[in-house]
Design a protein around this motif. Structure first.
Motif, PDB file in Angstrom:
ATOM      1  N   LYS A 142     -12.088   3.866   6.886  1.00 20.23           N
ATOM      2  CA  LYS A 142     -12.194   3.950   8.345  1.00 20.23           C
ATOM      3  C   LYS A 142     -11.974   5.355   8.902  1.00 20.23           C
ATOM      4  CE  LYS A 142     -10.310  -0.689   8.571  1.00 20.23           C
ATOM      5  NZ  LYS A 142      -9.149  -1.484   8.950  1.00 20.23           N
ATOM      6  N   VAL A 143     -11.600   6.312   8.069  1.00 19.10           N
ATOM      7  CA  VAL A 143     -11.298   7.650   8.576  1.00 19.10           C
ATOM      8  C   VAL A 143     -12.473   8.589   8.389  1.00 19.10           C
ATOM      9  CG1 VAL A 143      -8.823   7.411   8.164  1.00 19.10           C
ATOM     10  CG2 VAL A 143     -10.247   8.446   6.411  1.00 19.10           C
ATOM     11  N   SER A 144     -12.485   9.646   9.199  1.00 17.87           N
ATOM     12  CA  SER A 144     -13.556  10.632   9.082  1.00 17.87           C
ATOM     13  C   SER A 144     -13.280  11.538   7.885  1.00 17.87           C
ATOM     14  CB  SER A 144     -13.625  11.473  10.361  1.00 17.87           C
ATOM     15  OG  SER A 144     -12.476  12.290  10.457  1.00 17.87           O
ATOM     16  N   ASN A 145     -14.323  12.188   7.418  1.00 19.49           N
ATOM     17  CA  ASN A 145     -14.189  13.085   6.266  1.00 19.49           C
ATOM     18  C   ASN A 145     -13.283  14.270   6.570  1.00 19.49           C
ATOM     19  OD1 ASN A 145     -15.833  11.528   4.671  1.00 19.49           O
ATOM     20  ND2 ASN A 145     -17.686  12.653   5.195  1.00 19.49           N
ATOM     21  N   GLU A 146     -13.184  14.643   7.831  1.00 17.41           N
ATOM     22  CA  GLU A 146     -12.384  15.803   8.212  1.00 17.41           C
ATOM     23  C   GLU A 146     -10.881  15.498   8.199  1.00 17.41           C
ATOM     24  OE1 GLU A 146     -14.973  14.740  10.489  1.00 17.41           O
ATOM     25  OE2 GLU A 146     -16.332  15.925   9.272  1.00 17.41           O
ATOM     26  N   GLU A 147     -10.524  14.240   8.361  1.00 20.25           N
ATOM     27  CA  GLU A 147      -9.117  13.886   8.443  1.00 20.25           C
ATOM     28  C   GLU A 147      -8.453  13.991   7.078  1.00 20.25           C
ATOM     29  OE1 GLU A 147      -6.291  10.104   9.737  1.00 20.25           O
ATOM     30  OE2 GLU A 147      -8.414  10.085  10.219  1.00 20.25           O
ATOM     31  N   LYS A 148      -7.348  14.697   7.045  1.00 18.64           N
ATOM     32  CA  LYS A 148      -6.581  14.780   5.800  1.00 18.64           C
ATOM     33  C   LYS A 148      -5.900  13.432   5.597  1.00 18.64           C
ATOM     34  CE  LYS A 148      -3.206  17.308   3.235  1.00 18.64           C
ATOM     35  NZ  LYS A 148      -2.200  18.311   3.152  1.00 18.64           N
ATOM     36  N   PHE A 149      -6.209  12.807   4.497  1.00 17.80           N
ATOM     37  CA  PHE A 149      -5.770  11.435   4.307  1.00 17.80           C
ATOM     38  C   PHE A 149      -5.076  11.290   2.966  1.00 17.80           C
ATOM     39  CE2 PHE A 149      -6.525   6.799   3.813  1.00 17.80           C
ATOM     40  CZ  PHE A 149      -5.937   6.398   5.000  1.00 17.80           C
ATOM     41  N   GLU A 150      -3.937  11.947   2.874  1.00 17.09           N
ATOM     42  CA  GLU A 150      -3.122  11.811   1.687  1.00 17.09           C
ATOM     43  C   GLU A 150      -1.690  12.132   2.057  1.00 17.09           C
ATOM     44  OE1 GLU A 150      -5.203  14.605  -0.832  1.00 17.09           O
ATOM     45  OE2 GLU A 150      -3.688  16.124  -0.457  1.00 17.09           O
ATOM     46  N   GLY A 151      -0.796  11.795   1.177  1.00 16.18           N
ATOM     47  CA  GLY A 151       0.599  12.098   1.423  1.00 16.18           C
ATOM     48  C   GLY A 151       1.511  11.083   0.770  1.00 16.18           C
ATOM     49  N   LYS A 152       2.755  11.198   1.107  1.00 18.98           N
ATOM     50  CA  LYS A 152       3.779  10.337   0.531  1.00 18.98           C
ATOM     51  C   LYS A 152       4.254   9.344   1.580  1.00 18.98           C
ATOM     52  CE  LYS A 152       7.792  12.209  -0.049  1.00 18.98           C
ATOM     53  NZ  LYS A 152       8.922  13.016  -0.502  1.00 18.98           N
ATOM     54  N   ILE A 153       4.369   8.100   1.158  1.00 22.62           N
ATOM     55  CA  ILE A 153       5.000   7.073   1.985  1.00 22.62           C
ATOM     56  C   ILE A 153       6.278   6.666   1.281  1.00 22.62           C
ATOM     57  CG2 ILE A 153       4.870   4.688   2.796  1.00 22.62           C
ATOM     58  CD1 ILE A 153       1.946   5.077   3.330  1.00 22.62           C
ATOM     59  N   VAL A 154       7.374   6.753   1.996  1.00 19.88           N
ATOM     60  CA  VAL A 154       8.658   6.304   1.457  1.00 19.88           C
ATOM     61  C   VAL A 154       9.022   5.024   2.205  1.00 19.88           C
ATOM     62  CG1 VAL A 154      11.080   6.872   1.059  1.00 19.88           C
ATOM     63  CG2 VAL A 154       9.338   8.665   0.928  1.00 19.88           C
ATOM     64  N   ALA A 155       9.106   3.944   1.452  1.00 24.00           N
ATOM     65  CA  ALA A 155       9.395   2.635   2.042  1.00 24.00           C
ATOM     66  C   ALA A 155      10.774   2.159   1.590  1.00 24.00           C
ATOM     67  CB  ALA A 155       8.336   1.625   1.622  1.00 24.00           C
ATOM     68  N   GLY A 156      11.414   1.422   2.454  1.00 22.05           N
ATOM     69  CA  GLY A 156      12.673   0.776   2.116  1.00 22.05           C
ATOM     70  C   GLY A 156      12.551  -0.706   2.393  1.00 22.05           C
ATOM     71  N   TRP A 157      13.383  -1.502   1.734  1.00 23.93           N
ATOM     72  CA  TRP A 157      13.349  -2.938   1.984  1.00 23.93           C
ATOM     73  C   TRP A 157      14.636  -3.594   1.519  1.00 23.93           C
ATOM     74  CZ3 TRP A 157      10.170  -0.460  -1.493  1.00 23.93           C
ATOM     75  CH2 TRP A 157      10.304  -0.792  -2.848  1.00 23.93           C
ATOM     76  N   ASP A 158      14.875  -4.766   2.092  1.00 17.49           N
ATOM     77  CA  ASP A 158      15.995  -5.622   1.703  1.00 17.49           C
ATOM     78  C   ASP A 158      15.417  -6.866   1.064  1.00 17.49           C
ATOM     79  OD1 ASP A 158      17.883  -3.983   3.031  1.00 17.49           O
ATOM     80  OD2 ASP A 158      17.620  -5.072   4.909  1.00 17.49           O
ATOM     81  N   PHE A 159      16.072  -7.350   0.013  1.00 12.81           N
ATOM     82  CA  PHE A 159      15.722  -8.675  -0.473  1.00 12.81           C
ATOM     83  C   PHE A 159      16.992  -9.470  -0.724  1.00 12.81           C
ATOM     84  CE2 PHE A 159      15.279  -5.850  -4.159  1.00 12.81           C
ATOM     85  CZ  PHE A 159      15.964  -6.501  -5.179  1.00 12.81           C
ATOM     86  N   ASP A 160      16.890 -10.760  -0.476  1.00  9.88           N
ATOM     87  CA  ASP A 160      18.067 -11.626  -0.530  1.00  9.88           C
ATOM     88  C   ASP A 160      18.406 -12.022  -1.957  1.00  9.88           C
ATOM     89  OD1 ASP A 160      16.318 -13.714  -1.214  1.00  9.88           O
ATOM     90  OD2 ASP A 160      16.327 -14.587   0.789  1.00  9.88           O
ATOM     91  N   LYS A 161      19.435 -12.829  -2.098  1.00  4.35           N
ATOM     92  CA  LYS A 161      19.934 -13.234  -3.424  1.00  4.35           C
ATOM     93  C   LYS A 161      18.884 -13.970  -4.249  1.00  4.35           C
ATOM     94  CE  LYS A 161      22.086 -17.372  -1.495  1.00  4.35           C
ATOM     95  NZ  LYS A 161      21.549 -18.518  -2.168  1.00  4.35           N
ATOM     96  N   ASP A 162      17.906 -14.571  -3.573  1.00  3.97           N
ATOM     97  CA  ASP A 162      16.839 -15.291  -4.267  1.00  3.97           C
ATOM     98  C   ASP A 162      15.648 -14.389  -4.614  1.00  3.97           C
ATOM     99  OD1 ASP A 162      18.230 -17.752  -4.114  1.00  3.97           O
ATOM    100  OD2 ASP A 162      17.565 -17.971  -2.040  1.00  3.97           O
ATOM    101  N   GLY A 163      15.698 -13.120  -4.174  1.00  5.34           N
ATOM    102  CA  GLY A 163      14.626 -12.171  -4.471  1.00  5.34           C
ATOM    103  C   GLY A 163      13.546 -12.090  -3.414  1.00  5.34           C
ATOM    104  N   THR A 164      13.715 -12.790  -2.302  1.00  2.00           N
ATOM    105  CA  THR A 164      12.732 -12.771  -1.210  1.00  2.00           C
ATOM    106  C   THR A 164      12.976 -11.565  -0.316  1.00  2.00           C
ATOM    107  OG1 THR A 164      12.628 -15.181  -1.238  1.00  2.00           O
ATOM    108  CG2 THR A 164      11.836 -14.072   0.754  1.00  2.00           C
ATOM    109  N   VAL A 165      11.924 -10.793  -0.070  1.00  2.00           N
ATOM    110  CA  VAL A 165      12.045  -9.629   0.813  1.00  2.00           C
ATOM    111  C   VAL A 165      12.220 -10.130   2.246  1.00  2.00           C
ATOM    112  CG1 VAL A 165      10.912  -7.547   1.683  1.00  2.00           C
ATOM    113  CG2 VAL A 165      10.680  -8.181  -0.733  1.00  2.00           C
ATOM    114  N   THR A 166      13.302  -9.696   2.872  1.00  6.07           N
ATOM    115  CA  THR A 166      13.614 -10.143   4.231  1.00  6.07           C
ATOM    116  C   THR A 166      13.271  -9.098   5.288  1.00  6.07           C
ATOM    117  OG1 THR A 166      15.890  -9.361   3.970  1.00  6.07           O
ATOM    118  CG2 THR A 166      15.447 -11.684   3.464  1.00  6.07           C
TER     119      THR A 166
END
Length: 126
Positions: A48-72
């Motif tokens: 969906k992006v134009s060729n001129e747009e710089k489209f790279e980089g790093k995404i740093v994500a965080g998350w919690d998951f409960d005792k059963d392993g389900t991401v909350t």
């Protein structure tokens, strides 16, 4: 041929910061198993992006998951993220919410404080 490169950064201090209620290898295994979800976020937005747009980089994500392993809860660690595209970031947090981690034997929840995903195009011809 354009090829999408999606790399997990090997030195992962965020997993070290996760409470030791799940093993680091269990967490990495689930991330690797679901890496296609993250790649699909990048790929679908790339179309969906134009060729001129710089489209790279790093995404740093965080998350919690409960005792059963389900991401909350999942989020982007903005101060460590260089990817500017909001659609990719939103897709990544939604994808992570669908992941399932192993149940915790101690019955505790786990927080991943920041896991980096590096996204870029490899424009080399094969």
């Amino acid at each position: 041929m354009l090829k999408i490169i999606l790399a997990l950064l090997i030195a992962i201090p965020s997993i070290a910061l996760a409470e030791d209620t799940n093993t680091k290898s269990d967490i990495r295994r689930v991330i690797r198993k679901n890496l296609r979800d993250i790649k699909n976020c990048y790929k679908s937005s790339l179309e969906k992006v134009s060729n001129e747009e710089k489209f790279e980089g790093k995404i740093v994500a965080g998350w919690d998951f409960d005792k059963d392993g389900t991401v909350t809860k999942s989020w982007i660690v903005d101060e460590k993220t260089t990817m500017k595209n909001e659609e990719v970031k939103t897709c990544v947090t939604a994808a992570i919410k669908n992941w399932k981690f192993p149940a915790n034997a101690e019955g505790k929840a786990t927080t991943i404080h920041g896991y980096p995903f590096l996204m870029k195009l490899d424009e080399k011809k094969n």
